[in-house]
Design an enzyme around this catalytic site. Structure first.
Site, short mmCIF file in Angstrom:
data_model
loop_
_atom_site.label_atom_id
_atom_site.label_comp_id
_atom_site.label_asym_id
_atom_site.label_seq_id
_atom_site.Cartn_x
_atom_site.Cartn_y
_atom_site.Cartn_z
N GLY A 1 3.07 -1.10 4.28
CA GLY A 1 3.08 0.33 3.95
C GLY A 1 4.49 0.80 3.61
N GLY A 2 5.15 1.43 4.58
CA GLY A 2 6.46 2.05 4.34
C GLY A 2 7.48 1.15 3.65
N GLU B 1 -6.66 4.81 7.96
CA GLU B 1 -6.45 6.24 7.65
C GLU B 1 -7.69 6.84 6.98
OE1 GLU B 1 -2.81 5.45 5.60
OE2 GLU B 1 -1.86 4.97 7.50
N SER C 1 3.65 -2.05 10.32
CA SER C 1 5.10 -2.08 10.52
C SER C 1 5.75 -3.41 10.10
CB SER C 1 5.45 -1.73 11.98
OG SER C 1 5.05 -0.40 12.25
N GLY D 1 2.75 2.40 10.84
CA GLY D 1 3.70 3.50 10.69
C GLY D 1 4.41 3.87 11.97
N GLU E 1 -5.24 -4.79 10.63
CA GLU E 1 -4.18 -3.79 10.82
C GLU E 1 -4.45 -3.04 12.12
OE1 GLU E 1 -2.26 -2.59 6.82
OE2 GLU E 1 -3.97 -1.31 7.12
N ASN F 1 0.88 -1.18 0.00
CA ASN F 1 0.00 0.00 0.00
C ASN F 1 0.91 1.23 0.00
OD1 ASN F 1 -1.76 2.07 0.49
ND2 ASN F 1 -2.35 1.39 2.56
N TRP F 2 0.99 1.88 -1.14
CA TRP F 2 1.94 3.00 -1.27
C TRP F 2 1.41 4.28 -0.63
CZ3 TRP F 2 4.19 2.62 -6.97
CH2 TRP F 2 4.81 1.37 -7.13
N LYS F 3 0.15 4.28 -0.23
CA LYS F 3 -0.45 5.47 0.40
C LYS F 3 -0.23 6.71 -0.47
CE LYS F 3 -0.05 3.15 4.83
NZ LYS F 3 0.01 3.26 6.27
N HIS G 1 -9.35 1.43 4.95
CA HIS G 1 -8.08 1.54 5.68
C HIS G 1 -8.29 2.45 6.88
CE1 HIS G 1 -3.96 2.57 6.64
NE2 HIS G 1 -3.61 1.47 5.99
P1 13P Z 1 3.23 0.50 7.69
O1 13P Z 1 3.74 -0.81 7.10
O2 13P Z 1 3.95 1.69 7.17
O3 13P Z 1 3.13 0.43 9.17
O4 13P Z 1 1.72 0.66 7.14
C1 13P Z 1 0.85 -0.40 7.23
C2 13P Z 1 -0.37 -0.09 6.48
O5 13P Z 1 -1.12 0.80 6.86
C3 13P Z 1 -0.64 -0.84 5.25
O6 13P Z 1 -1.91 -0.59 4.76
#
Ligand code: 13P
Length: 255
Positions: free
Chosen positions: A236-237, A99, A215, A175, A169, A9-11, A97
Site C-alpha cells: 500500500g503506502g 477496506e 506494512s 497502514g 493481509e 495498491n495505490w488505494k 480488500h
Molecule cells: P500498507 O502497505 O499501507 O499497510 O497497505 C497494505 C494494503 O492494504 C495493500 O492492499
C-alpha cells in the site's frame, strides 16, 4: 517455477497527473533484471487506468484495478464493470480488500460473485483475506480465513484457479506500520495453501500464488518475501514512492 509478484495498491490516492508522474518514475527506475525475474503490477485509481496503461506499454509492468462490479454493464450508478477494466488495459483486479469489506460492506458472497465475474471476463482476481486484531487475539484467525477462502472461492474451477491470486493481509497490519513477523506470515500462507490443496489438490495448492500485504516497506520486504511460502507482496503506502517500490521489487530477487 512461479515468479514472485510485487503489486502496488495505490488505494484512493493521487490525482491523474500524480498517477502519471508516479507511473513514469516506476517505469524509469524499475531494475531491468528484476522485471525479468519478478512480476510487477500497479493498481491506480479508476480514472488513471487508461493513462497509466499507455505509459506501461512495453515496460513489462502490468496494470490492475482496485475493485469492480459483479454486474455486467447497465443501470448501476457509480459502478465500474469488468469489460471497462479490460478495455482500459487491466489484467488484474483486487477483490475483497479489507477496506472494501469494512467500509463498503463486502461479504464473502460478494467477493465470490466479483471473483467469478472477473474470471469469466478475462481478469485475474487478487482475492484478499485476513483477520482483524480482535480475531487474532481471540485466536479465531484461522477459522475466519478458512471461511473467507472457502466462501470466496466457491464455484471457481480447477482451471480458473491458475488465474487466481490470494493476498493474505492481516487487517491489524494494514497502514499501521505493524507488519506480521515473517513466521506469522509464513505460517498463515502455509495454512492457506493447505486449504487450497484440500479443495483443489496439492498441484493447484502449490501453484497458487499467495501474496502477503500489510506494512511492507523497503526495510522489511527482504525478510518477508523470503520467508517460506510467500509468493510476493501487495504493497500500500510504500507503493506510492517510486524509489521505495523499486527497492521492494529488487528485494524479491535478492537472496
Ligand atoms: P500498507 O502497505 O499501507 O499497510 O497497505 C497494505 C494494503 O492494504 C495493500 O492492499
Amino acid at each position: 517455477m512461479k515468479k514472485k509478484l510485487i503489486a502496488g495498491n495505490w488505494k484512493m490516492n493521487l490525482t491523474l497527473n500524480a498517477s502519471i508522474e508516479l507511473t513514469g518514475n516506476i517505469v524509469k527506475n524499475v531494475p531491468k533484471k528484476s522485471i525479468i525475474e519478478t512480476e510487477v503490477l500497479i493498481c491506480p485509481t479508476f480514472i488513471a487506468l487508461s493513462a497509466c496503461s499507455t505509459l506501461l506499454k512495453d515496460s513489462g509492468i502490468m496494470l490492475g484495478a482496485q475493485n469492480m462490479s459483479d454486474k455486467d454493464d447497465g443501470a448501476y450508478t457509480g459502478e465500474i464493470s469488468a469489460s471497462m477494466l479490460t478495455a482500459a488495459g487491466c489484467e488484474f483486479v483486487i477483490i475483497g480488500h479489507s477496506e472494501r469489506r469494512k467500509y463498503f460492506g463486502e461479504t464473502n458472497q460478494i467477493v465470490n460473485s466479483k471473483s467469478l465475474k472477473a474470471l469469466t471476463s478475462g481478469l485475474k482476481p487478487i482475492i484478499c483475506v485476513g483477520e482483524t486484531l480482535q480475531e487474532r487475539e481471540d485466536e479465531i484467525y484461522e477459522a475466519i480465513v478458512e471461511k473467507q477462502i472457502s466462501e470466496g472461492l466457491a464455484g471457481i474451477s480447477d482451471e480458473q484457479m491458475s488465474d487466481v491470486t490470494i493476498a493474505y493481509e492481516p487487517v491489524w497490519a494494514i497502514g499501521t506500520g505493524l507488519n506480521a513477523t515473517p513466521k506469522q506470515a509464513s505460517d498463515m500462507h502455509k495454512f492457506i495453501r493447505g486449504l487450497i490443496s484440500g479443495k483443489y489438490g496439492s498441484e493447484i495448492g502449490n501453484e497458487t500464488r499467495i501474496l502477503y500485504g500489510g506494512s511492507v516497506n523497503a526495510k522489511n520486504a527482504g525478510e518477508i518475501l523470503h520467508a517460506g511460502g510467500i509468493d510476493g507482496a501487495l504493497v500500500g503506502g510504500a507503493a506510492l514512492k517510486a524509489e521505495e517500490f523499486c527497492t521492494i521489487i529488487s528485494s524479491a530477487t535478492e537472496k
